[in-house]
Design an enzyme around this catalytic site. Structure first.
Site, PDB file in Angstrom:
ATOM      1  N   GLU A 168       0.801  -1.232   0.000  1.00  0.00           N
ATOM      2  CA  GLU A 168       0.000   0.000   0.000  1.00  0.00           C
ATOM      3  C   GLU A 168       0.836   1.287   0.000  1.00  0.00           C
ATOM      4  OE1 GLU A 168      -2.858  -0.380   3.177  1.00  0.00           O
ATOM      5  OE2 GLU A 168      -3.425  -2.381   2.555  1.00  0.00           O
ATOM      6  N   GLU A 279      -5.880 -11.062  -0.959  1.00  0.00           N
ATOM      7  CA  GLU A 279      -6.686 -10.848   0.256  1.00  0.00           C
ATOM      8  C   GLU A 279      -8.193 -10.865  -0.056  1.00  0.00           C
ATOM      9  OE1 GLU A 279      -5.359  -7.439   2.469  1.00  0.00           O
ATOM     10  OE2 GLU A 279      -3.253  -7.771   1.995  1.00  0.00           O
TER      11      GLU A 279
HETATM   12  O1  G3I Z   1      -3.981  -9.276  19.411  1.00  0.00           O
HETATM   13  C1  G3I Z   1      -4.318  -7.997  19.987  1.00  0.00           C
HETATM   14  C2  G3I Z   1      -5.138  -8.200  21.255  1.00  0.00           C
HETATM   15  O2  G3I Z   1      -4.332  -8.879  22.229  1.00  0.00           O
HETATM   16  C3  G3I Z   1      -5.579  -6.839  21.794  1.00  0.00           C
HETATM   17  O3  G3I Z   1      -6.418  -7.015  22.904  1.00  0.00           O
HETATM   18  C4  G3I Z   1      -6.321  -6.088  20.699  1.00  0.00           C
HETATM   19  C5  G3I Z   1      -6.675  -4.703  21.200  1.00  0.00           C
HETATM   20  O4  G3I Z   1      -6.774  -3.833  20.129  1.00  0.00           O
HETATM   21  O5  G3I Z   1      -5.473  -5.930  19.527  1.00  0.00           O
HETATM   22  C6  G3I Z   1      -5.130  -7.203  18.984  1.00  0.00           C
HETATM   23  O6  G3I Z   1      -4.310  -6.996  17.857  1.00  0.00           O
HETATM   24  C7  G3I Z   1      -5.055  -6.593  16.701  1.00  0.00           C
HETATM   25  C8  G3I Z   1      -4.747  -7.580  15.560  1.00  0.00           C
HETATM   26  O7  G3I Z   1      -5.384  -7.168  14.339  1.00  0.00           O
HETATM   27  C9  G3I Z   1      -5.242  -8.991  15.893  1.00  0.00           C
HETATM   28  O8  G3I Z   1      -6.633  -8.987  15.977  1.00  0.00           O
HETATM   29  C10 G3I Z   1      -4.550  -5.215  16.289  1.00  0.00           C
HETATM   30  O9  G3I Z   1      -4.956  -4.282  17.290  1.00  0.00           O
HETATM   31  C11 G3I Z   1      -5.187  -4.833  14.951  1.00  0.00           C
HETATM   32  O10 G3I Z   1      -4.610  -3.610  14.496  1.00  0.00           O
HETATM   33  C12 G3I Z   1      -4.874  -5.904  13.910  1.00  0.00           C
HETATM   34  O11 G3I Z   1      -5.571  -5.525  12.725  1.00  0.00           O
HETATM   35  C13 G3I Z   1      -5.077  -6.159  11.528  1.00  0.00           C
HETATM   36  C14 G3I Z   1      -4.880  -5.043  10.486  1.00  0.00           C
HETATM   37  O12 G3I Z   1      -4.496  -5.618   9.222  1.00  0.00           O
HETATM   38  C15 G3I Z   1      -3.790  -4.072  10.901  1.00  0.00           C
HETATM   39  O13 G3I Z   1      -2.547  -4.749  10.944  1.00  0.00           O
HETATM   40  C16 G3I Z   1      -6.139  -7.148  11.026  1.00  0.00           C
HETATM   41  O14 G3I Z   1      -6.215  -8.268  11.907  1.00  0.00           O
HETATM   42  C17 G3I Z   1      -5.773  -7.648   9.627  1.00  0.00           C
HETATM   43  O15 G3I Z   1      -6.826  -8.445   9.087  1.00  0.00           O
HETATM   44  C18 G3I Z   1      -5.546  -6.454   8.700  1.00  0.00           C
HETATM   45  O16 G3I Z   1      -5.130  -6.967   7.462  1.00  0.00           O
HETATM   46  C19 G3I Z   1      -4.875  -5.952   6.459  1.00  0.00           C
HETATM   47  C20 G3I Z   1      -3.644  -6.385   5.672  1.00  0.00           C
HETATM   48  O17 G3I Z   1      -2.545  -6.544   6.549  1.00  0.00           O
HETATM   49  C21 G3I Z   1      -3.350  -5.384   4.559  1.00  0.00           C
HETATM   50  N1  G3I Z   1      -4.517  -5.215   3.686  1.00  0.00           N
HETATM   51  C22 G3I Z   1      -5.737  -4.809   4.424  1.00  0.00           C
HETATM   52  C23 G3I Z   1      -6.065  -5.849   5.488  1.00  0.00           C
HETATM   53  C24 G3I Z   1      -7.370  -5.505   6.204  1.00  0.00           C
HETATM   54  O18 G3I Z   1      -7.228  -4.291   6.903  1.00  0.00           O
END
Ligand code: G3I
Length: 369
Positions: A168, A279
């Site tokens: 991105e 994705e």
């Molecule tokens: O695991 C912690 C948990 O312990 C905590 O309590 C919670 C509180 O916020 O956060 C949890 O971590 C989260 C993680 O996902 C696991 O669920 C992070 O905050 C959250 O930011 C993270 O979001 C991920 C996001 O990318 C940002 O990295 C999503 O799972 C993931 O599906 C999403 O994937 C992205 C791709 O990397 C790039 N393309 C878009 C796609 C969707 O946004």
């Protein structure tokens, strides 16, 4: 594309199932109809017969706690990508403090089940810890980026078949030249931060397929062209980029242009680059609650997308961003799921039963020559 389930056939099938009393009112396909899908060869089986990969984004935590999910993944997938475990903030949460636990767990599961792995993502404007941003701004960016990428890619050399090296980097709404996204990396290095990332990855694993990953290639507007122009510049500069990831986060909230998809894929292929679908999912936002209608609408959106891609390329790696509705990132998305209802955006439902979207993928792989 011949062999794919056409909308008419799909609707006919639904109508026949309904006439035969297989579709419960206000509900999903009745158990008999659902069982029909359960009897078909898995996506993994069909993909393997065609020499291609179907996979999904996975979390080590979910895989370790949910046996049914683990079973579904090993049944349906011959490729896995960590949803988060190989992002910077997970791998090096503090300077010099590496944590490969999650990524190694996923790799062990993949190796035990004969599944390939790909990595996501070495460099992104998100998922990037504050300490690294501070180092970058303090002028230590070169060493920081080189060390991170060399360390991570070397660890998985020969084990990851491809990497999303940069994710991105395009954002036309930021108003910069060439539609580049504002980021700490761009501010410090200028556009060649992208070149460096690919060069470091190629040094660490010369045989790995190195991918530029982004979203919105199917959309109208400036984004697709900006991505294509970035790729042309990288190729002109001899940057070792081998493939382009189309994230394909589709949604029933907005339309996309099938011709746009076909044209984008053809232009990528004309540059000698591979297309990956990295994705894929279909948000069912704004659809009425009826499960059958939601499943039919999202399946149809996916069918149209895959058909448009297939008009010009046959991707070797197609991944959904999650396998079961039980674990979709969209469940928590305010924009795509404002009411908080249980989403239906992936090939398997919350109980790992195959849905209409699964059938579209099955038919897509089956019709490959
Ligand atoms: O695991 C912690 C948990 O312990 C905590 O309590 C919670 C509180 O916020 O956060 C949890 O971590 C989260 C993680 O996902 C696991 O669920 C992070 O905050 C959250 O930011 C993270 O979001 C991920 C996001 O990318 C940002 O990295 C999503 O799972 C993931 O599906 C999403 O994937 C992205 C791709 O990397 C790039 N393309 C878009 C796609 C969707 O946004």
């Amino acid at each position: 594309m011949n062999g794919m389930i056409t909308r008419r056939a799909f609707m006919g099938g639904l109508a026949a199932a309904s006439a035969a009393g297989l579709i419960a009112p206000f509900g999903a396909l009745a158990s008999e109809a659902v069982n029909e899908l359960e009897l078909l060869p898995s996506l993994r089986k069909v993909a393997e017969t065609k020499g291609v990969y179907f996979g999904t984004a996975a979390s080590p935590k979910v895989l370790s706690k949910d046996f049914a999910y683990r079973k579904a993944v090993s049944r349906e997938c011959n490729l896995l990508v960590p949803e988060n475990a190989t992002k910077w903030a997970y791998l090096q949460p503090q300077r010099g403090k590496w944590d490969f636990t999650g990524a190694d767990k996923l790799l062990s599961f993949a190796e035990e089940n004969g599944i390939k792995m790909r990595g996501h993502t070495l460099l992104w404007y998100r998922g990037f810890p504050q300490w690294a941003e501070d180092d970058l701004k303090a002028g230590k960016g070169e060493a920081l980026l080189e060390e991170h990428i060399h360390t991570v890619v070397s660890r998985y050399r020969g084990k990851f078949m491809s990497w999303d090296v940069v994710n991105e980097a395009i954002e036309p709404n930021d108003g910069l030249a060439n539609g580049l996204r504002k980021s700490p990396w761009l501010a410090v290095f200028g556009p060649t931060y992208i070149d460096r990332a690919f060069q470091y990855a190629a040094e660490a694993d010369p045989n790995c397929q190195l991918v530029y990953n982004d979203w919105g290639q199917e959309s109208y507007g400036k984004r697709p062209e900006a991505i294509l122009n970035l790729l042309r510049r990288l190729k002109d500069r001899g940057v070792p980029v081998h493939g382009v990831g189309i994230q394909a986060h589709l949604s029933t909230r907005w339309n996309f242009g099938p011709q746009q998809v076909t044209s984008f894929c053809r232009q990528v292929a004309d540059m000698g680059l591979e297309v990956l679908i990295t994705e894929l999912d279909v948000s069912d936002a704004k659809l009425a609650d009826d499960l059958v209608q939601r499943d039919e609408a999202t399946a149809e959106r996916m069918r149209i997308f895959l058909e448009a891609v297939s008009e010009s390329v046959k991707p070797k790696q197609i991944l959904t961003w999650g396998l079961s509705d039980r674990y979709s990132w969209l469940q928590e998305s305010n924009s795509e799921n404002p009411t908080g209802r249980a989403v239906r955006t992936l090939p398997l439902d919350r109980n790992y039963k195959r849905k209409a979207m699964w059938k579209v993928l099955h038919d897509y792989f089956r019709q490959l020559s």
